[in-house]
Design an enzyme around this catalytic site. Sequence first.
Site, PDB file in Angstrom:
ATOM      1  N   GLU A 115       0.847  -1.194   0.000  1.00  0.00           N
ATOM      2  CA  GLU A 115       0.000   0.000   0.000  1.00  0.00           C
ATOM      3  C   GLU A 115       0.878   1.238   0.000  1.00  0.00           C
ATOM      4  OE1 GLU A 115      -2.056  -0.129   3.738  1.00  0.00           O
ATOM      5  OE2 GLU A 115      -2.628  -2.216   3.499  1.00  0.00           O
ATOM      6  N   LYS A 117       2.298   4.641   1.391  1.00  0.00           N
ATOM      7  CA  LYS A 117       2.319   5.250   2.726  1.00  0.00           C
ATOM      8  C   LYS A 117       1.913   6.703   2.550  1.00  0.00           C
ATOM      9  CE  LYS A 117       4.884   5.540   7.010  1.00  0.00           C
ATOM     10  NZ  LYS A 117       4.537   6.883   7.361  1.00  0.00           N
ATOM     11  N   ASP A 119       0.960  10.472   3.199  1.00  0.00           N
ATOM     12  CA  ASP A 119       1.569  11.463   4.075  1.00  0.00           C
ATOM     13  C   ASP A 119       0.500  12.433   4.559  1.00  0.00           C
ATOM     14  OD1 ASP A 119       3.546  12.639   5.440  1.00  0.00           O
ATOM     15  OD2 ASP A 119       4.538  13.574   3.725  1.00  0.00           O
ATOM     16  N   TYR A 227      -7.037   2.075   5.737  1.00  0.00           N
ATOM     17  CA  TYR A 227      -6.024   1.058   5.458  1.00  0.00           C
ATOM     18  C   TYR A 227      -5.899  -0.037   6.513  1.00  0.00           C
ATOM     19  CZ  TYR A 227      -3.319   4.144   8.477  1.00  0.00           C
ATOM     20  OH  TYR A 227      -2.913   4.933   9.513  1.00  0.00           O
ATOM     21  N   LYS A 316      10.688   3.465   2.835  1.00  0.00           N
ATOM     22  CA  LYS A 316      10.598   4.894   2.542  1.00  0.00           C
ATOM     23  C   LYS A 316      11.277   5.237   1.221  1.00  0.00           C
ATOM     24  CE  LYS A 316       9.071   7.359   5.607  1.00  0.00           C
ATOM     25  NZ  LYS A 316       9.365   7.788   6.892  1.00  0.00           N
ATOM     26  N   CYS A 411      30.312  25.951  27.754  1.00  0.00           N
ATOM     27  CA  CYS A 411      28.904  25.937  27.375  1.00  0.00           C
ATOM     28  C   CYS A 411      28.490  27.319  26.853  1.00  0.00           C
ATOM     29  CB  CYS A 411      28.051  25.552  28.580  1.00  0.00           C
ATOM     30  SG  CYS A 411      26.292  25.746  28.291  1.00  0.00           S
ATOM     31  N   CYS A 414      25.889  28.756  29.739  1.00  0.00           N
ATOM     32  CA  CYS A 414      26.212  29.088  31.131  1.00  0.00           C
ATOM     33  C   CYS A 414      27.719  29.177  31.368  1.00  0.00           C
ATOM     34  CB  CYS A 414      25.596  28.059  32.072  1.00  0.00           C
ATOM     35  SG  CYS A 414      26.370  26.441  31.986  1.00  0.00           S
ATOM     36  N   CYS A 429      27.551  19.808  28.599  1.00  0.00           N
ATOM     37  CA  CYS A 429      27.793  20.899  29.530  1.00  0.00           C
ATOM     38  C   CYS A 429      27.703  20.299  30.923  1.00  0.00           C
ATOM     39  CB  CYS A 429      26.723  21.966  29.339  1.00  0.00           C
ATOM     40  SG  CYS A 429      26.502  23.017  30.769  1.00  0.00           S
ATOM     41  N   CYS A 435      22.468  25.201  34.515  1.00  0.00           N
ATOM     42  CA  CYS A 435      22.568  25.741  33.163  1.00  0.00           C
ATOM     43  C   CYS A 435      21.150  26.069  32.684  1.00  0.00           C
ATOM     44  CB  CYS A 435      23.219  24.711  32.247  1.00  0.00           C
ATOM     45  SG  CYS A 435      23.149  25.173  30.510  1.00  0.00           S
TER      46      CYS A 435
HETATM   47  S1  IVH Z   1      -0.394   0.865   8.951  1.00  0.00           S
HETATM   48  C1  IVH Z   1       0.641  -1.427  11.268  1.00  0.00           C
HETATM   49  N1  IVH Z   1      -0.718   1.689   6.483  1.00  0.00           N
HETATM   50  O1  IVH Z   1       2.004   5.819   8.878  1.00  0.00           O
HETATM   51  C2  IVH Z   1      -0.041  -0.318  11.878  1.00  0.00           C
HETATM   52  N2  IVH Z   1      -0.016   3.274   8.108  1.00  0.00           N
HETATM   53  O2  IVH Z   1       4.293   5.240  10.563  1.00  0.00           O
HETATM   54  C3  IVH Z   1       0.480   0.999  11.487  1.00  0.00           C
HETATM   55  N3  IVH Z   1       0.307   5.526   7.245  1.00  0.00           N
HETATM   56  O3  IVH Z   1       0.383   6.316  11.948  1.00  0.00           O
HETATM   57  C4  IVH Z   1      -0.187   1.740  10.445  1.00  0.00           C
HETATM   58  N4  IVH Z   1      -0.260   5.099   5.167  1.00  0.00           N
HETATM   59  O4  IVH Z   1      -0.478   7.552   9.870  1.00  0.00           O
HETATM   60  C5  IVH Z   1      -0.372   2.033   7.739  1.00  0.00           C
HETATM   61  N5  IVH Z   1      -1.052   2.282   4.283  1.00  0.00           N
HETATM   62  C6  IVH Z   1      -0.725   2.619   5.512  1.00  0.00           C
HETATM   63  C7  IVH Z   1      -0.356   3.940   5.862  1.00  0.00           C
HETATM   64  C8  IVH Z   1      -0.003   4.221   7.178  1.00  0.00           C
HETATM   65  C9  IVH Z   1       0.130   6.037   6.035  1.00  0.00           C
HETATM   66  C10 IVH Z   1       0.777   6.286   8.410  1.00  0.00           C
HETATM   67  C11 IVH Z   1      -0.149   6.234   9.598  1.00  0.00           C
HETATM   68  C12 IVH Z   1       0.663   5.686  10.730  1.00  0.00           C
HETATM   69  C13 IVH Z   1       2.041   5.947  10.273  1.00  0.00           C
HETATM   70  C14 IVH Z   1       2.993   4.922  10.875  1.00  0.00           C
END
Ligand code: IVH
Length: 672
Positions: A115, A117, A119, A227, A316, A411, A414, A429, A435
Site C-alpha cells: 500500500e 504510505k 503522508d 487502510y 521509505k 557551554c 552558562c 555541559c 545551566c
Molecule cells: S499501517 C501497522 N498503512 O504511517 C499499523 N499506516 O508510521 C500501522 N500511514 O500512523 C499503520 N499510510 O499515519 C499504515 N497504508 C498505511 C499507511 C499508514 C500512512 C501512516 C499512519 C501511521 C504511520 C505509521
Amino acid sequence: MDAPATVRRRVEEIRHQIDHHNYRYYALDDPRISDAEYDRLLRELQDLEAEYPELITADSPTQRVGTKPLTEFGEARHLAPMLSLRNAFSDDELVDFDRRVRKRLGVEQVDYVAEPKLDGVAVNLLYEDGKLDRAATRGDGVTGEDVTANVRTIAAVPLRLVGARFPARLEVRAEVYISHAGFRRLNEAARAKDQKPFVNPRNAAAGSLRQLDPGITAARPLEIYCYGCGTMEGVALPDSQSAVLEQFRNWGLRVYPGIRKVQGVAGCRDYFKELESQRNDLAFDIDGVVFKVDRLDQQQILGHVARDPRWAIARKFPAEEKTTTVTKIDFQVGRTGAITPVARLEPVFVGGVTVTNATLHNEDEARRKDVREGDTVVVRRAGDVIPEIVRVEIAKRPKPAPEEFKMRTDCPECGSKVERLEGEAVARCTGGLYCAAQRKEAIKHFASRRAMDIKGLGDKLVDQLVDKGLIEDLADLYKLTQKQLAGLERMEEKSAGNLKDALKKSKNTTFARFLYALGIREVGEASARSLAGYFGDLDLLKKADEEKLRKVGDVGPVVAKHIVTFFQQPHNREVIAKFVTAGVYWPKVAKAKSTQLSGTTIVLTGTLESMTRQQAKQRLQALGATVAGSVSRKTNYVVAGKEAGSKRTKAEQLGVDILDEKQLLKLLEKEK
Ligand code: IVH
C-alpha cells in the site's frame, strides 16, 4: 404536525439513495448519477427535514456540519492501540525484514499487501452498529483527541456503513490528507485573503483537523483513505488484510484502489519501483510504501515489539535533496546538556518545508563531514526527520578556505566546562540544572503533550520563566502565581488564568507520564510505561537497584544505571518531594503490598512446559497476583504458552504485555 408516513418513508429512501451514491462515488470511484442529480436528492432531503425537523437524525447526510464550535477537544481512548511502523530505507533492509518474517513463521514465502504510505494524519474511526460514533487522532497511540465533529464533515467518510452484516463495533484506521489540487486551491484562497499559506499538504490537513469550529473544517478539501482494522466485533474477522480492505470497500469505506497483494520480497520490490516511478503523478503526497503480511493469523504469530508490528514495514522513498550555503555554525544545549553543533543555512525549500538549520549531530560527525562556515552543502529532509547535511561541495568552498570545525570547550549558555567522556560521541555541559538551557529544555519536556501535558506553556514562555529567574527547578512550576504569570510578555490576565488552570489540571496524571516527564536519561515513553506497570509505586522504584530494574521488560543495563543515578541525587529526590507536596497525583497502578505481584492481574493461556496451568496459577496467587480467566484492559500480563489462541490475540489488541514461559519463570523466581 407529525410527519405523514409517506414523508417518513421518502426521507429514509433518499438517505439510503445518498448513502448508496456516496458508496459508488467514494468507495468504488464509479458514480452512477450526475452531480446535479445528487444535489437534487440532497436538496429534497433538506427541504423535507426543514418542514419536519423531528425527522432529522444525527446520521442524516444533511447533518455533516455541527452547529456549535467546540471549546476544546475531548480525549478518546482507542479500543485497540494504534501501532506505528518501522522504516526500511533500502532494499537490503526490506530483504532483512522479509527474512525475519519468514524465519519466525517457518515458511518459504510470504504474501504481502502493498500500500502507499500516505503522508497525512492518522485517524481512528469507530463505527457502532454501522454508525460513525467517534473519530480520534492517533495521540500517543493509546489515547487521542476526539475530532468527531471535524471528521464528520469529510464527505468521503460514511456516517453509516452500507450493505448488510456490519460489525457491532468496528475501528477503522485511516489517513486524512489533502490532495495537491486541493492544496493549491486552499493556498490560492488564503493568498487572495492575505492569509498565510500552508507549508505543505500534510500541515494543512493536520491544521484543518484541529479546528474547533467544524464549519471551518468543512470548507477544507479533506480526503481519506482507510487502510487498517483496529477492532472488529460481532462478525467474523476476514482471514487476511486484503480481505479486510475488500470488506471495507463493500461497507462504503474508501480504500486506495492501487493496493495490491504481492508475493515475497521480489513482489514487494517490483511494487516499490512501480510506485516510485508514479510518485510524481499521484494526486497526493506519499512518502513510501507499506508492506503488511497478508494473512492475519500470521500477523498474530508475529506480534509486535513496543509500538512496531513485526508484520509490517514502511519502505521509505529516498529523501529529496537540495543545495544551499552554511551561513554560520552554532552550538545548542539540550535537555541532558548535550552540546550539538548546528549549521545555520540560507533558507531552502526541501522535503515540503523551508529549512534554515541542520544538525551536525556531534563533534565526530561535524569533522567527518568537514562542514565549514561559507560552504555550499547538499541538504536532505524526509518526512518528520530533522534536516541533515548530506555532503559538502568541496569544489565550491570559498578561497581562502574557511577555518576547520572546532568544538566548543565551554557551554555557550552558562559558561560551564564542556566534557566529553571517553567512548562517548556526545559532549555535555557540566552545569546540570544550573545551566539555564538545560533547565529550559527540561521544563519544555516536562510540559510536553505526552508528559504532563500542560496546555499553553509554550517554548517562549518557558524561556521567559527561566530568564526571569522564576523557575529554579521543575517543581517551581506549580508555585507560579497568577500575578507572576500575568507579568510576562504576551500574557494577559486571561491567558495567565488559563495557564494556572492547565497547571492545576496537569497535577492529576498517571505514574507513567510523571516518570517520563522527569526526563531521566534514556527513559522514553515505553520504558516509563513498563516501569510504572512493574513497580506500580514511586517508592518501590526509587529503592530499586540495577539488578531489580533490569527485570523490567524494556530496561537494559544503561537505562538501569541512569535510573539509579537519577534517584540517588539528593536534588532530584527533593524535587520529587516538592511535586508531591504541590499535589501532583496519580492513581495507583497496582497495590504493592507484601510482594511485587500484589495488585497484578495475570491471565494464563496456552500450554506450559515446566508446569501445569493450575500449578502456575497457585504459585502466582501465592505471590499475591490475581489470576483471571479472561483478558481485559485491567490485565497486566498475559502468560502465553504453546498454542496460545484468542486470549493472546485479545492481549495484543489491547496492548497488554505478553510473557512467554521463560519470562514467567523469571517472574516466579525473583519473588522467592
Ligand atoms: S499501517 C501497522 N498503512 O504511517 C499499523 N499506516 O508510521 C500501522 N500511514 O500512523 C499503520 N499510510 O499515519 C499504515 N497504508 C498505511 C499507511 C499508514 C500512512 C501512516 C499512519 C501511521 C504511520 C505509521
